[in-house]
Design a protein around this motif. Structure first.
Motif, PDB file in Angstrom:
ATOM      1  N   PRO A  94      29.392  45.023  20.445  1.00 18.87           N
ATOM      2  CA  PRO A  94      29.774  44.407  19.160  1.00 18.87           C
ATOM      3  C   PRO A  94      29.111  43.051  18.965  1.00 18.87           C
ATOM      4  O   PRO A  94      29.051  42.233  19.892  1.00 18.87           O
ATOM      5  N   GLN A  95      28.638  42.809  17.775  1.00 14.29           N
ATOM      6  CA  GLN A  95      28.004  41.552  17.396  1.00 14.29           C
ATOM      7  C   GLN A  95      28.785  40.939  16.235  1.00 14.29           C
ATOM      8  O   GLN A  95      29.561  41.615  15.561  1.00 14.29           O
ATOM      9  N   SER A  96      28.583  39.651  15.994  1.00 13.72           N
ATOM     10  CA  SER A  96      29.232  38.989  14.861  1.00 13.72           C
ATOM     11  C   SER A  96      28.245  38.051  14.187  1.00 13.72           C
ATOM     12  O   SER A  96      27.417  37.415  14.846  1.00 13.72           O
ATOM     13  N   TYR A  97      28.356  37.995  12.871  1.00 13.33           N
ATOM     14  CA  TYR A  97      27.519  37.098  12.074  1.00 13.33           C
ATOM     15  C   TYR A  97      28.453  36.297  11.175  1.00 13.33           C
ATOM     16  O   TYR A  97      29.188  36.865  10.364  1.00 13.33           O
ATOM     17  N   THR A  98      28.440  34.966  11.335  1.00 22.33           N
ATOM     18  CA  THR A  98      29.369  34.091  10.624  1.00 22.33           C
ATOM     19  C   THR A  98      28.628  33.180   9.661  1.00 22.33           C
ATOM     20  O   THR A  98      27.606  32.590  10.012  1.00 22.33           O
ATOM     21  N   MET A  99      29.175  33.068   8.471  1.00 22.48           N
ATOM     22  CA  MET A  99      28.688  32.125   7.463  1.00 22.48           C
ATOM     23  C   MET A  99      29.854  31.195   7.142  1.00 22.48           C
ATOM     24  O   MET A  99      30.886  31.629   6.624  1.00 22.48           O
ATOM     25  N   SER A 100      29.688  29.906   7.486  1.00 21.93           N
ATOM     26  CA  SER A 100      30.802  28.972   7.372  1.00 21.93           C
ATOM     27  C   SER A 100      30.319  27.623   6.875  1.00 21.93           C
ATOM     28  O   SER A 100      29.153  27.246   7.057  1.00 21.93           O
ATOM     29  N   ALA A 101      31.241  26.887   6.272  1.00 15.83           N
ATOM     30  CA  ALA A 101      30.923  25.525   5.827  1.00 15.83           C
ATOM     31  C   ALA A 101      30.769  24.584   7.008  1.00 15.83           C
ATOM     32  O   ALA A 101      30.117  23.547   6.903  1.00 15.83           O
ATOM     33  N   LYS A 102      31.367  24.933   8.150  1.00 16.42           N
ATOM     34  CA  LYS A 102      31.259  24.116   9.356  1.00 16.42           C
ATOM     35  C   LYS A 102      30.054  24.577  10.171  1.00 16.42           C
ATOM     36  O   LYS A 102      29.969  25.738  10.563  1.00 16.42           O
ATOM     37  N   SER A 103      29.148  23.660  10.423  1.00 16.63           N
ATOM     38  CA  SER A 103      27.913  24.018  11.127  1.00 16.63           C
ATOM     39  C   SER A 103      28.179  24.496  12.545  1.00 16.63           C
ATOM     40  O   SER A 103      27.392  25.260  13.106  1.00 16.63           O
ATOM     41  N   SER A 104      29.282  24.067  13.141  1.00 15.17           N
ATOM     42  CA  SER A 104      29.591  24.465  14.509  1.00 15.17           C
ATOM     43  C   SER A 104      30.091  25.900  14.608  1.00 15.17           C
ATOM     44  O   SER A 104      30.185  26.455  15.704  1.00 15.17           O
ATOM     45  N   GLU A 105      30.432  26.509  13.475  1.00 16.87           N
ATOM     46  CA  GLU A 105      30.987  27.861  13.489  1.00 16.87           C
ATOM     47  C   GLU A 105      29.988  28.925  13.036  1.00 16.87           C
ATOM     48  O   GLU A 105      30.067  30.068  13.460  1.00 16.87           O
TER      49      GLU A 105
END
Length: 307
Positions: A83-94
């Motif tokens: 399993p892989q995950s791709y995150t788009m967030s306002a926080k650069s650390s996430e």
């Protein structure tokens, strides 16, 4: 003196053939172990290997375990099916990318809001060849498929929701369901399996967030006032009932305290204690006793008169 020097060995075709055979045999003996090692192709757990021949995919996929390939014409490409995950967030650390990478959408009532999202997926082992032919690597798939697809789906679905709904649990559930439906179908075509779409956060416009906060504060104050009024009403009702009870008790007690009852109570108290304080009327009699005497005299006079 020259007759003592040995002549060089004569080279015949037969001897040349024998030397070539010996050389080939020696080379074969040296190369055999190396070739054997190259032909052994292990596949680790959580991975698959796409088999290629002369640089082109063959359609064969090696599952975890040991396999044999032709080291001269065949090669393999290892691919993770975990399993892989791709995150788009306002926080650069996430997020997967530096800086503010949240998805900006426009709601039905024309307000802009930012959404943080995570897409969980994995390569379909049965379609690893198709995935490799289209994208080669996971990074390429994320940039060309996952990223633009989730942005498009969320923007489309957010345009059907009002800002008052999009930040609620129900609104986020709608976003999640729409994204999973669209992406599942699109991913399947390219050898990916969508596991989940997670709406991590919905950031409301600052002016709307302030309005919502003020509304909540006003509602809390109103509710507090209602609660206070309810408590006061209950307390007033309690006091009214208590006062009514006392009045009823006093009325019943007043109706029951006749002169005869008071005299009886007086006599009982004399029997119980040595000291009794009671009001004294004229002639040294207790007032209620004098009243009894007066009442008795009045009754006797009334009887004599009637006689």
């Amino acid at each position: 003196m020259s007759s003592d020097i040995p002549s060089p060995p004569s080279t015949t075709p037969r001897s040349l053939t024998r030397m070539v055979l010996i050389g080939c045999l020696a080379l074969l003996l040296i190369a055999s172990p190396v070739a054997g090692l190259l032909a052994w192709e292990p596949v680790e757990e959580g991975n698959v290997k796409v088999v290629k021949k002369w640089g082109a995919t063959t359609g064969t996929v090696f599952e975890p375990g040991a396999h044999v390939v032709n080291p001269i014409s065949q090669s393999t490409v290892s691919m993770s099916v975990r399993p892989q995950s791709y995150t788009m967030s306002a926080k650069s650390s996430e997020g997967n990318q530096q800086g503010d990478d949240a998805i900006t959408v426009l709601t039905q009532d024309g307000l802009r809001t930012d959404i943080d999202v995570t897409v969980r997926y994995r390569i379909d082992a049965a379609k690893a060849v198709s995935f490799y032919q289209n994208y080669r690597t996971l990074g390429t798939a994320e940039e060309r498929l996952i990223r633009p697809s989730i942005r498009s789906v969320l923007r489309t679905e957010a345009g059907r929701l009002r800002v008052t709904e999009i930040y609620t649990g129900e609104g986020q559930t709608k976003l999640k369901a729409a994204a999973e439906k669209e992406l599942s179908e699109e991913f399947a075509k390219d050898g990916l399996i969508l596991e989940a779409v997670q709406i991590r956060n919905v950031e409301l416009p600052s002016e709307y967030a302030q309005a919502v906060e003020q509304k909540e504060i006003t509602e809390q104050r109103r509710q507090q006032k209602q609660d206070e009024l309810a408590v006061e009403e209950l307390e007033a009702e309690r006091k009214r009932i208590e006062a009514q009870g006392e009045a009823d008790a006093n009325r019943i007690l007043a109706e029951s305290l006749s002169d005869e009852v008071l005299a009886q109570k007086y006599i009982e108290k004399l029997d119980e204690t040595d000291t009794v304080y009671i009001p004294v009327g004229e002639g040294g009699y207790p007032q209620f006793v004098r009243s009894l005497d007066d009442d008795s005299s009045s009754q006797e006079r009334s009887t004599n008169s009637s006689a």
